[in-house]
Design a protein around this motif. Sequence first.
Motif, PDB file in Angstrom:
ATOM      1  N   ARG A 122       5.169  22.752   9.100  1.00 30.01           N
ATOM      2  CA  ARG A 122       5.545  21.549   8.729  1.00 30.01           C
ATOM      3  C   ARG A 122       4.958  21.268   7.288  1.00 30.01           C
ATOM      4  NH1 ARG A 122       8.056  18.245  12.479  1.00 30.01           N
ATOM      5  NH2 ARG A 122       6.958  16.335  11.653  1.00 30.01           N
ATOM      6  N   LEU A 123       5.089  20.190   6.904  1.00 25.41           N
ATOM      7  CA  LEU A 123       4.554  19.702   5.491  1.00 25.41           C
ATOM      8  C   LEU A 123       4.052  18.418   5.527  1.00 25.41           C
ATOM      9  CD1 LEU A 123       4.130  21.234   3.009  1.00 25.41           C
ATOM     10  CD2 LEU A 123       6.213  20.375   2.150  1.00 25.41           C
ATOM     11  N   ARG A 124       2.978  18.009   5.085  1.00 26.46           N
ATOM     12  CA  ARG A 124       2.561  16.694   4.757  1.00 26.46           C
ATOM     13  C   ARG A 124       2.340  16.623   2.993  1.00 26.46           C
ATOM     14  NH1 ARG A 124      -2.600  16.772   6.682  1.00 26.46           N
ATOM     15  NH2 ARG A 124      -3.813  17.063   4.867  1.00 26.46           N
ATOM     16  N   ILE A 125       3.161  15.728   2.746  1.00 22.61           N
ATOM     17  CA  ILE A 125       3.064  15.493   0.982  1.00 22.61           C
ATOM     18  C   ILE A 125       2.247  14.249   0.746  1.00 22.61           C
ATOM     19  CG2 ILE A 125       4.546  15.066  -1.051  1.00 22.61           C
ATOM     20  CD1 ILE A 125       6.940  16.181   0.809  1.00 22.61           C
ATOM     21  N   GLU A 126       1.255  14.640   0.036  1.00 25.33           N
ATOM     22  CA  GLU A 126       0.238  13.557  -0.397  1.00 25.33           C
ATOM     23  C   GLU A 126       0.565  13.207  -1.707  1.00 25.33           C
ATOM     24  OE1 GLU A 126      -3.585  15.328   2.320  1.00 25.33           O
ATOM     25  OE2 GLU A 126      -3.657  15.593   0.142  1.00 25.33           O
ATOM     26  N   GLY A 127       0.673  11.691  -1.988  1.00 27.13           N
ATOM     27  CA  GLY A 127       0.766  11.303  -3.320  1.00 27.13           C
ATOM     28  C   GLY A 127      -0.468  10.957  -3.724  1.00 27.13           C
ATOM     29  N   HIS A 128      -0.866  11.391  -5.227  1.00 28.03           N
ATOM     30  CA  HIS A 128      -1.862  10.979  -5.842  1.00 28.03           C
ATOM     31  C   HIS A 128      -1.882  10.287  -7.043  1.00 28.03           C
ATOM     32  CE1 HIS A 128      -4.654  13.146  -2.854  1.00 28.03           C
ATOM     33  NE2 HIS A 128      -3.451  13.831  -2.806  1.00 28.03           N
ATOM     34  N   ALA A 129      -2.599   9.590  -7.787  1.00 23.76           N
ATOM     35  CA  ALA A 129      -2.617   9.036  -9.102  1.00 23.76           C
ATOM     36  C   ALA A 129      -4.114   9.140  -9.622  1.00 23.76           C
ATOM     37  CB  ALA A 129      -2.387   7.426  -8.884  1.00 23.76           C
ATOM     38  N   ASP A 130      -4.056   9.181 -10.912  1.00 25.63           N
ATOM     39  CA  ASP A 130      -5.362   9.057 -11.576  1.00 25.63           C
ATOM     40  C   ASP A 130      -6.162   7.583 -11.754  1.00 25.63           C
ATOM     41  OD1 ASP A 130      -4.667   7.393 -13.699  1.00 25.63           O
ATOM     42  OD2 ASP A 130      -3.670   9.031 -14.893  1.00 25.63           O
ATOM     43  N   GLU A 131      -7.291   7.565 -12.022  1.00 28.01           N
ATOM     44  CA  GLU A 131      -8.013   6.313 -11.816  1.00 28.01           C
ATOM     45  C   GLU A 131      -7.429   5.296 -12.809  1.00 28.01           C
ATOM     46  OE1 GLU A 131     -11.936   7.612 -12.944  1.00 28.01           O
ATOM     47  OE2 GLU A 131     -11.425   7.689 -15.211  1.00 28.01           O
ATOM     48  N   ARG A 132      -6.776   5.530 -13.575  1.00 25.68           N
ATOM     49  CA  ARG A 132      -6.265   4.178 -14.506  1.00 25.68           C
ATOM     50  C   ARG A 132      -5.363   3.254 -13.452  1.00 25.68           C
ATOM     51  NH1 ARG A 132      -4.504   7.655 -19.556  1.00 25.68           N
ATOM     52  NH2 ARG A 132      -3.783   8.715 -17.765  1.00 25.68           N
ATOM     53  N   GLY A 133      -5.301   2.117 -13.583  1.00 27.72           N
ATOM     54  CA  GLY A 133      -4.516   1.183 -12.875  1.00 27.72           C
ATOM     55  C   GLY A 133      -5.262   0.639 -11.681  1.00 27.72           C
ATOM     56  N   THR A 134      -4.605  -0.503 -10.958  1.00 28.69           N
ATOM     57  CA  THR A 134      -5.284  -0.919  -9.931  1.00 28.69           C
ATOM     58  C   THR A 134      -5.036  -0.026  -8.705  1.00 28.69           C
ATOM     59  OG1 THR A 134      -3.286  -2.219  -9.438  1.00 28.69           O
ATOM     60  CG2 THR A 134      -4.597  -3.410 -10.987  1.00 28.69           C
ATOM     61  N   GLN A 135      -5.888  -0.175  -7.835  1.00 28.59           N
ATOM     62  CA  GLN A 135      -5.985   0.559  -6.489  1.00 28.59           C
ATOM     63  C   GLN A 135      -4.319   0.233  -5.818  1.00 28.59           C
ATOM     64  OE1 GLN A 135      -8.788  -0.544  -3.370  1.00 28.59           O
ATOM     65  NE2 GLN A 135      -8.509   1.386  -2.494  1.00 28.59           N
ATOM     66  N   GLN A 136      -4.121  -0.923  -5.711  1.00 29.26           N
ATOM     67  CA  GLN A 136      -2.688  -1.102  -5.079  1.00 29.26           C
ATOM     68  C   GLN A 136      -1.493  -0.486  -5.902  1.00 29.26           C
ATOM     69  OE1 GLN A 136      -1.958  -5.416  -4.664  1.00 29.26           O
ATOM     70  NE2 GLN A 136      -0.478  -5.005  -3.114  1.00 29.26           N
TER      71      GLN A 136
END
Length: 195
Positions: A122-136
């Motif tokens: 099975r597969l877990r797809i983790e979405g990531h972002a860089d540090e710019r922008g708010t946490q939400q």
Amino acid sequence: MKKNHLEISLAILAVILLSSIGCKSRTVDEPPPVIETPEVYEEPVEPDTVVIVEEEPDFVPEQEVEVEQLDRLSLAELNSRAAERGWIRDAYFAFDAYTLTTESQDNLALSAAWLKSHPEYRLRIEGHADERGTQQYNLALGERRAQSAKEYLMALGIPASRMRTISYGEERPFDTGSNESAWARNRRAHLVLER
């Protein structure tokens, strides 16, 4: 005269006897013995017919060996091997975007091909972002990126039931640097194999 006649007759008789004895000692060529060979029945072969004899392989096909070995790996080892060999590849995104680039689509296509040949995972797809922008904001962006990758994999034939998504936003960066190179590495949908 009678005596001469008798002597001549005896001489002729002796010659006849001697010649007959000589004939008996002569060898007669006998014909060679006939060796009979058993008849061999051969099935008629139709012209243009090729007979293929399949032999049993005396080895285990490579893919079966691989599956056996993969089953013995921990999930961390399995994911490490999948990354090393390029079986499963992450999708990268532009700044503040969740649209798949051509490179990301190619990476997901390779991942889908491997997943199709290994339905046990099975597969877990983790979405990531860089540090710019708010946490939400980054959590929401990470979710959209993970969802975008999932939908693309579904379009390639991977059932939704084999995948789940999660967003980490900026919480788990792969590169802790604060520059464009580090941010580019952190803007991604990271694929993780599960059992």
